[in-house]
Design a protein around this motif. Structure first.
Motif, PDB file in Angstrom:
ATOM      1  N   GLU A 231       0.809  -1.222   0.000  1.00 57.92           N
ATOM      2  CA  GLU A 231       0.000   0.000   0.000  1.00 57.92           C
ATOM      3  C   GLU A 231       0.841   1.270   0.000  1.00 57.92           C
ATOM      4  OE1 GLU A 231      -0.559  -2.417   2.301  1.00 57.92           O
ATOM      5  OE2 GLU A 231      -2.283  -3.324   1.281  1.00 57.92           O
ATOM      6  N   ASP A 320       2.289   6.062  -6.797  1.00 58.15           N
ATOM      7  CA  ASP A 320       1.184   5.110  -6.683  1.00 58.15           C
ATOM      8  C   ASP A 320       1.661   3.895  -5.889  1.00 58.15           C
ATOM      9  OD1 ASP A 320      -1.272   3.962  -6.948  1.00 58.15           O
ATOM     10  OD2 ASP A 320      -1.404   4.295  -9.118  1.00 58.15           O
ATOM     11  N   SER A 321       0.705   3.109  -5.420  1.00 54.98           N
ATOM     12  CA  SER A 321       1.068   1.931  -4.632  1.00 54.98           C
ATOM     13  C   SER A 321       1.063   0.693  -5.514  1.00 54.98           C
ATOM     14  CB  SER A 321       0.098   1.758  -3.462  1.00 54.98           C
ATOM     15  OG  SER A 321      -1.172   1.416  -3.952  1.00 54.98           O
ATOM     16  N   ASN A 324      -2.413  -0.767  -5.801  1.00 48.83           N
ATOM     17  CA  ASN A 324      -3.316  -0.056  -6.707  1.00 48.83           C
ATOM     18  C   ASN A 324      -2.975  -0.352  -8.161  1.00 48.83           C
ATOM     19  OD1 ASN A 324      -5.500   1.749  -7.101  1.00 48.83           O
ATOM     20  ND2 ASN A 324      -4.032   3.379  -7.580  1.00 48.83           N
ATOM     21  N   LEU A 327      -4.429  -3.498  -9.578  1.00 49.73           N
ATOM     22  CA  LEU A 327      -5.878  -3.613  -9.807  1.00 49.73           C
ATOM     23  C   LEU A 327      -6.178  -3.564 -11.304  1.00 49.73           C
ATOM     24  CD1 LEU A 327      -7.289  -1.160  -7.098  1.00 49.73           C
ATOM     25  CD2 LEU A 327      -7.244  -3.651  -7.017  1.00 49.73           C
ATOM     26  N   PRO A 330      -6.898   0.730 -11.968  1.00 45.80           N
ATOM     27  CA  PRO A 330      -6.290   1.453 -10.851  1.00 45.80           C
ATOM     28  C   PRO A 330      -7.118   2.677 -10.461  1.00 45.80           C
ATOM     29  CG  PRO A 330      -4.654   0.941 -12.525  1.00 45.80           C
ATOM     30  CD  PRO A 330      -5.989   0.596 -13.102  1.00 45.80           C
ATOM     31  N   ALA A 331      -7.339   2.797  -9.125  1.00 44.59           N
ATOM     32  CA  ALA A 331      -8.076   3.965  -8.630  1.00 44.59           C
ATOM     33  C   ALA A 331      -7.127   5.159  -8.553  1.00 44.59           C
ATOM     34  CB  ALA A 331      -8.650   3.656  -7.259  1.00 44.59           C
ATOM     35  N   PRO A 333      -4.594   7.380  -6.925  1.00 40.61           N
ATOM     36  CA  PRO A 333      -3.690   7.064  -5.805  1.00 40.61           C
ATOM     37  C   PRO A 333      -3.981   7.943  -4.598  1.00 40.61           C
ATOM     38  CG  PRO A 333      -2.472   7.544  -7.832  1.00 40.61           C
ATOM     39  CD  PRO A 333      -3.890   7.934  -8.073  1.00 40.61           C
ATOM     40  N   HIS A 336      -2.656   5.574   2.137  1.00 38.32           N
ATOM     41  CA  HIS A 336      -3.365   4.566   2.941  1.00 38.32           C
ATOM     42  C   HIS A 336      -2.890   4.648   4.380  1.00 38.32           C
ATOM     43  CE1 HIS A 336      -5.029   2.126  -0.442  1.00 38.32           C
ATOM     44  NE2 HIS A 336      -4.053   2.736  -1.083  1.00 38.32           N
TER      45      HIS A 336
END
Lengths: 478, 306
Positions: A231, A320-321, A324, A327, A330-331, A333, A336
């Motif tokens: 994360e 970014d992680s 993410n 995924l 990706p959402a 960033p 978290h």
């Protein structure tokens, strides 16, 4: 990966020079901001005057001879050294905390090595020109131009290195006075050694070794990178978007329009190499997360500039992680923080900061230490009375001369004997030892197993301290 | 990622393989590492020339570095660098740094020292060291003394007087306490009577008749105890004779003896054999007058004077 088939390599590797291209953008601006602030603090602080009674009027001064540190209105004595321990704990925890959230942010923006390397690269560019000019200069034979340009660069580097060492040294004395003594040859031997050592190391680390310090020398980078979670935000290349199914491709005439490119399966990366050219660590972020990356964000700036110029959306390289990026879609960033580890670090940080603030806020103007003299523990006097003796050490930290009165409570009158010292005068910053003796008759002895010493500063009676001590005797002898 | 990219990243290995596929990369180490090694070799050579290093025959290479110091006879000496000379040099520097304080102690009257907290603090810390080095062997670390051997300096009983000047005199010239043995002069019964009298002075419940007889003997010409201990048995500080009326004992361990007969035996033993062991050596040849003065103040504080 193929292994064991390469041609033999030399045992030692020469450094491959990294010539970075300058870049403009958000992260570059942030770095400039941090740099201006950090340099202003480091180079300016020894020159900041501060009104202070009896000692040099310098806001921050580490007075090694007087064994005390002046930090604005705070005076730190060896007894307070645990503040330093707390501060180091806080700094370490803050580093863990920040690393869990946003990765190696320290390395890229705040580390001294980064700051000084950055300014050295800036000078290099100022004197020798942009990246192509510098590469050309490197290949050029040793002619007048090359000697002149390299000479000026190294001279400026040395000058900055020298002033860095000089500034560090100025913290250990009254700066204006120390500066004059340094140049007239009257400063302490240690001052010259310090300045020389720091000049040499700054020049070598920021001018010659640069990214090698981060890659081979620095232990921080090593353990910072093991604190990453999936994360954790890090500088990342969105390989799926950049490479597509067909790989990267230059924006040739038929591949210029974003929609067409996507339709044909080519990624957004146009292989311009700009992200590699701006990297001070000399890496290619498109190879994925790697230990040499110091997370300075310059490749993000470079890529965004290119994306803008070809009209593709920004963020091909971004913070970014790993989670993410993995995924399917990706959402956006984000940080978290809802993780047990992060919250744990935050709580530890809060507790320790609170402890430090409390300890500093409730400090007294004097330090006291009451010790029972244990050799012998008690003495029988000629009339049978029992005497105990105590050694009281008083350290005056107030910055002014002070007088103290030592009294007792919980003892019959006349039991305390301080010799000739009715009040104890202690000069600013000094310590004194006072010997106190307590005499009790055999009848009184059992009734007063313990009592209090009360130490009152005459000019500030509200700061008095009470210290409980024991009275020893062997009553079975009586 | 493109295929071309991957190939440029292949790495040479050492050629060993474990568990079938576990291999060891053979990456070159950076050049500066090698240079750092060369620099340490050069530093070792520089060290060899600067400081004593190699044994050669019966001697050794002494190096180029020199050290100059003043030895204990006041002669300035220059020798090749060695830790012993360095120690001498640093000791001299430390002594020189302390000198102003010792001079101040020497120049200040006793009572003024006790009133000055900062000077007094120096006396406490320097005195503790001097005491440990010179006095503690007999008088014990904290000055508590040892029964039958060395007086307790922390109580208020002073055989030769507890004023600053008395203590200074005692340290400077030493003391020699002496009490003649009475075993051949007096009968055992008389010695018992004397012991009972002496114990009664300290409120020990002995036979009153015996004590009364001892009282007469004490003040008679037969035993003539009062010559030294005084008619009131309080001792005479000029002679260093003990005060027999207080609760403090040095030569007979009366407080430590459990029963009255044992207390009696302890006192009788002293009367019978006398004393020729209360010897304190003179320190004037070993300590400087400033050190003795400082020690006098320190010792005075242990017992609070009187």
């Amino acid at each position: 990966m193929d292994v064991g088939i390469e041609e033999p390599r030399a045992l030692y590797q020469k450094r491959i020079p990294i010539v970075t291209r300058s870049v403009k953008g958000r992260f570059r601006n942030f770095k400039w901001g941090v740099m201006v602030l950090a340099y202003a603090v480091f180079f300016g602080l020894p020159w900041l005057p501060w009104t202070r009674h009896g000692v040099a009027s310098q806001a921050v001064m580490f007075d090694l001879g007087g064994r005390r540190f002046f930090i604005f209105d705070l005076v730190m004595y060896p007894q307070n050294v645990f503040w330093l321990a707390l501060l180091l704990f806080i700094a370490a925890t803050f580093l863990f905390f920040a690393t869990s959230l946003i990765g190696r942010a320290f390395c890229g923006y705040f580390c001294f090595q980064t700051l000084w390397t950055d300014i050295f690269i800036w000078i290099e560019k100022l004197v020798q020109g942009e990246r192509p000019a510098r590469i050309r200069l490197q290949r050029q034979p040793w002619d007048r131009e090359k000697i002149l340009k390299l000479g000026v660069t190294h001279a400026l580097w040395l000058l900055i290195s020298f002033w860095t060492g000089m500034t560090f040294m100025l913290y250990y004395g009254y700066a204006p006075d120390l500066l004059v003594r340094f140049f007239t040859g009257h400063a302490a031997y240690a001052a010259y050694v310090t300045v020389f050592a720091l000049t040499a190391t700054t020049y070598a680390a920021a001018g010659l070794m640069r990214e090698q310090i981060c890659a081979y020398v620095c232990p921080y980078g090593r353990f910072q990178s093991v604190m990453y979670d999936p994360e954790t935000l890090a500088v990342a290349y969105d390989a799926r978007r950049g490479d597509g199914s067909m790989g990267r491709a230059a924006p040739r005439a038929e591949l210029k329009i974003h929609a067409i490119r996507q339709q044909k399966g080519y990624g957004d990366c146009i292989d311009c190499g700009f992200c590699v050219q701006v990297c001070p660590a000399g890496i290619d972020i498109r190879d994925g997360l790697q230990y040499r990356c110091i997370s300075c964000g310059l490749c993000i700036d470079a890529c965004n500039n290119i994306m803008d110029s070809v009209g593709y959306p920004r963020g091909l390289i971004r913070y970014d992680s790993e989670a993410n990026l993995a995924l399917p879609q990706p959402a956006k960033p984000h940080i978290h923080w809802k993780r047990l580890k992060v919250v744990g670090y935050f709580v530890a940080l809060g507790v320790m900061t609170g402890a430090l603030v409390y300890s500093i806020a409730t400090r007294t103007n004097f330090e006291h230490d009451v010790q029972q003299i244990r050799q012998p523990l008690y003495v029988v006097l000629s009339n049978g009375d029992i005497r105990n003796r105590y050694q009281i050490r008083l350290t005056n930290k107030s910055g002014a001369d002070m007088e103290y009165r030592i009294t007792t409570q919980g003892l019959p009158p006349g039991a305390l004997d301080l010799g000739e010292m009715q009040t104890v005068k202690v000069h600013s910053g000094n310590s004194v030892i006072v010997q106190a003796s307590i005499k009790l008759t055999p009848q009184q002895v059992g009734k007063y197993p313990r009592f209090d010493f009360v130490i009152t500063p005459l000019s500030a009676p509200e700061d008095k301290v009470v210290e409980q001590v024991n009275f020893y005797s062997r009553t079975d002898e009586q | 990622m493109s295929q071309e990219k991957l190939q440029s990243h292949t790495v040479q290995t050492t050629g060993h393989a474990w568990d079938g596929d576990l291999q060891e990369y053979n990456n070159p180490i950076p050049n500066w590492w090698l240079y750092a090694f060369y620099i340490s070799v050069l530093a070792a050579i520089a060290y060899w020339f600067t400081y004593p290093a190699w044994p050669v025959g019966k001697g050794f290479t002494t190096g180029f570095d020199h050290i100059t110091y003043v030895n204990d006879k006041g002669v300035t000496k220059t020798t090749h660098w060695n830790t012993r000379a360095l120690f001498m040099k640093e000791t001299n520097e430390a002594v020189a740094a302390q000198k102003p304080y010792f001079d101040k102690v020497a120049a200040t009257p006793f009572e003024q020292i006790a009133k000055d907290p900062e000077l007094n603090s120096f006396v406490v810390s320097a005195g503790k060291q001097l005491f440990s080095d010179n006095c503690a062997a007999c008088h014990q670390q904290g000055g508590g003394g040892k029964m039958g051997f060395a007086p307790n300096l922390t109580d208020d009983d002073w055989l030769y007087g507890g004023h600053y000047a008395n203590i200074q005199q005692t340290i400077t010239n030493g003391r020699h306490g002496y009490m003649p043995p009475f075993a051949e002069v007096l009968t055992d019964a008389q010695i018992t009577q004397l012991a009972d009298y002496v114990l009664s002075l300290s409120h020990v419940a002995v036979n009153p008749d015996s004590a009364r007889a001892g009282d007469a003997l004490f003040h008679s010409e037969t035993a003539a105890c009062y010559y030294c201990h005084g008619a009131d048995a309080k001792g005479r500080q000029v002679l260093g004779s003990a005060n027999l009326t207080d609760s403090i004992w040095l030569w007979a361990n009366v407080p430590g003896a459990g029963t009255i007969p044992l207390k009696e035996a302890a006192v009788k033993n002293v009367i019978r054999q006398g004393l020729n062991k209360g010897v304190m050596p003179s320190w004037k040849d070993r300590l400087s007058p400033e050190q003795i003065k400082l020690l006098a103040v320190y010792v005075h504080e242990l017992g609070g004077g009187k």
